[in-house]
Design a protein around this motif. Sequence first.
Motif, PDB file in Angstrom:
ATOM      1  N   PHE A  54       0.843  -1.200   0.000  1.00 46.73           N
ATOM      2  CA  PHE A  54       0.000   0.000   0.000  1.00 46.73           C
ATOM      3  C   PHE A  54       0.878   1.251   0.000  1.00 46.73           C
ATOM      4  CE2 PHE A  54      -2.995   2.594   2.998  1.00 46.73           C
ATOM      5  CZ  PHE A  54      -3.463   3.344   1.929  1.00 46.73           C
ATOM      6  N   VAL A  55       0.739   2.023  -1.061  1.00 50.84           N
ATOM      7  CA  VAL A  55       1.481   3.285  -1.168  1.00 50.84           C
ATOM      8  C   VAL A  55       0.472   4.431  -1.122  1.00 50.84           C
ATOM      9  CG1 VAL A  55       2.986   4.686  -2.653  1.00 50.84           C
ATOM     10  CG2 VAL A  55       3.318   2.209  -2.529  1.00 50.84           C
ATOM     11  N   LEU A  56       0.604   5.319  -0.136  1.00 50.66           N
ATOM     12  CA  LEU A  56      -0.318   6.450   0.001  1.00 50.66           C
ATOM     13  C   LEU A  56       0.439   7.757  -0.149  1.00 50.66           C
ATOM     14  CD1 LEU A  56      -3.080   7.716   0.778  1.00 50.66           C
ATOM     15  CD2 LEU A  56      -2.444   7.428   3.179  1.00 50.66           C
ATOM     16  N   ASN A  57      -0.010   8.588  -1.061  1.00 44.40           N
ATOM     17  CA  ASN A  57       0.650   9.879  -1.332  1.00 44.40           C
ATOM     18  C   ASN A  57       2.154   9.689  -1.564  1.00 44.40           C
ATOM     19  OD1 ASN A  57      -1.810  11.180  -1.003  1.00 44.40           O
ATOM     20  ND2 ASN A  57      -1.453  11.609   1.157  1.00 44.40           N
ATOM     21  N   GLY A  58       2.500   8.639  -2.316  1.00 40.32           N
ATOM     22  CA  GLY A  58       3.895   8.398  -2.672  1.00 40.32           C
ATOM     23  C   GLY A  58       4.721   7.738  -1.591  1.00 40.32           C
ATOM     24  N   VAL A  59       4.120   7.403  -0.454  1.00 37.66           N
ATOM     25  CA  VAL A  59       4.883   6.817   0.662  1.00 37.66           C
ATOM     26  C   VAL A  59       4.417   5.388   0.928  1.00 37.66           C
ATOM     27  CG1 VAL A  59       5.482   7.051   3.126  1.00 37.66           C
ATOM     28  CG2 VAL A  59       5.135   9.099   1.723  1.00 37.66           C
ATOM     29  N   GLU A  60       5.374   4.452   0.910  1.00 34.34           N
ATOM     30  CA  GLU A  60       5.099   3.049   1.243  1.00 34.34           C
ATOM     31  C   GLU A  60       4.614   2.996   2.694  1.00 34.34           C
ATOM     32  OE1 GLU A  60       6.667   0.271  -0.950  1.00 34.34           O
ATOM     33  OE2 GLU A  60       5.245  -0.914   0.231  1.00 34.34           O
ATOM     34  N   GLN A  61       3.442   2.396   2.928  1.00 33.95           N
ATOM     35  CA  GLN A  61       2.853   2.440   4.274  1.00 33.95           C
ATOM     36  C   GLN A  61       3.433   1.381   5.207  1.00 33.95           C
ATOM     37  OE1 GLN A  61       0.278   5.058   5.128  1.00 33.95           O
ATOM     38  NE2 GLN A  61       1.687   5.654   3.503  1.00 33.95           N
ATOM     39  N   ARG A  62       3.388   1.680   6.521  1.00 34.38           N
ATOM     40  CA  ARG A  62       3.913   0.766   7.539  1.00 34.38           C
ATOM     41  C   ARG A  62       3.043  -0.481   7.624  1.00 34.38           C
ATOM     42  NH1 ARG A  62       3.332   4.765  12.392  1.00 34.38           N
ATOM     43  NH2 ARG A  62       1.376   4.885  11.275  1.00 34.38           N
ATOM     44  N   PRO A  63       3.612  -1.606   8.108  1.00 35.07           N
ATOM     45  CA  PRO A  63       2.845  -2.859   8.179  1.00 35.07           C
ATOM     46  C   PRO A  63       1.490  -2.698   8.863  1.00 35.07           C
ATOM     47  CG  PRO A  63       5.130  -3.270   8.733  1.00 35.07           C
ATOM     48  CD  PRO A  63       5.003  -1.794   8.535  1.00 35.07           C
TER      49      PRO A  63
END
Length: 334
Positions: A54-63
């Motif tokens: 899951f990438v949100l606003n260009g940032v790979e999300q934490r587990p």
Amino acid sequence: MKASAIAHPNIALVKYWGKRDARLNLPATDSLSLTLAPLHTHTTVTWRRGGDAFVLNGVEQRPRDVEKVARFLDLVRMLNPELSGAEIVSHNNFPTAAGLASSASAFAALALAATSAAGVTLSPRELSVLARRGSGSAARSIFGGFVRMNAGGEDEEGNDAYAEAIAESNHWDLRVLFALTTTGAKAIPSTRGMNETMRTSPYFSAWCEQVPRAMHDAEKAIAARDFELLAETAEASALQMHASAIAARPGVVYWNGATVELIHAVRTLRTQGLAAFFTIDAGPHVKVFTTAGDAAKVEEALRAQPGVIDVLAAAPGPGAHLTEEHLSPSSQVL
Ligand code: PMV
């Protein structure tokens, strides 16, 4: 195996506050909202082998954040057992998790993109039921304009807890101004605030008892485009929701000083003859409803208020819809 969807947030005129079933995310009461553009979440889902990402606003999300989305995707995997992992790329064109209803647009867009990419076709009502599992208010963002959420209560699996449109976005040319009073994420997530209110507030049952009257008055006000009645109804609903939360132990207080100043400022604008009323969600921002004709003057007054950092303007918007524009993890979206 790839699809993209856009969904808009919604702001409740009659609030949803409290769950009667945590597992199925079933609301304790009905609620009523207006879906708003141009604020939106744009989401691309690609089903493929492997785990979920899951990438949100260009940032790979934490587990932990991937896990929340993965649990929601499990509901889609149940509809098509051949599905494996998914890559989700999402972009919000407004601040995330700041009490600006980003979970509503997020799960509405995800429900539509994930099912469509999986080749599963759901009716709008079924999509609303699915989106509700991610976030209660997301059920309403499947539809545009003025939307009623039915709490249901007969069906064991919660299939009667869905939203439906009661008036199209062009029914009434209202404007909503988001007066932002802080930057950054909200202090108490809405689910926790609701649970603490339900568990410990002596006013929770009183809150629930008031909702049918508020629903009746809000629907009447919308049908007749009666701004005064909607103002009175929506302000009462917001204040009653917050009163129930504030009365929890420990009290769930979402407001800061600027929030309270804005309540008074908006009421003063109304006594001066401008169309304006406020509502407040699980955060310190104040959303001010006005008419297209008065929007510029109301916005100017809000910007002049001490403690107002910025004002975002929105208007009635459409329901969740598919788009041919796909996002990739490296997409630069403004
Ligand atoms: O959808 P949730 O679980 O984030 O809850 C939304 C709660 C409020 O925004 C405070 C009220 C509402 O009806 O949208």
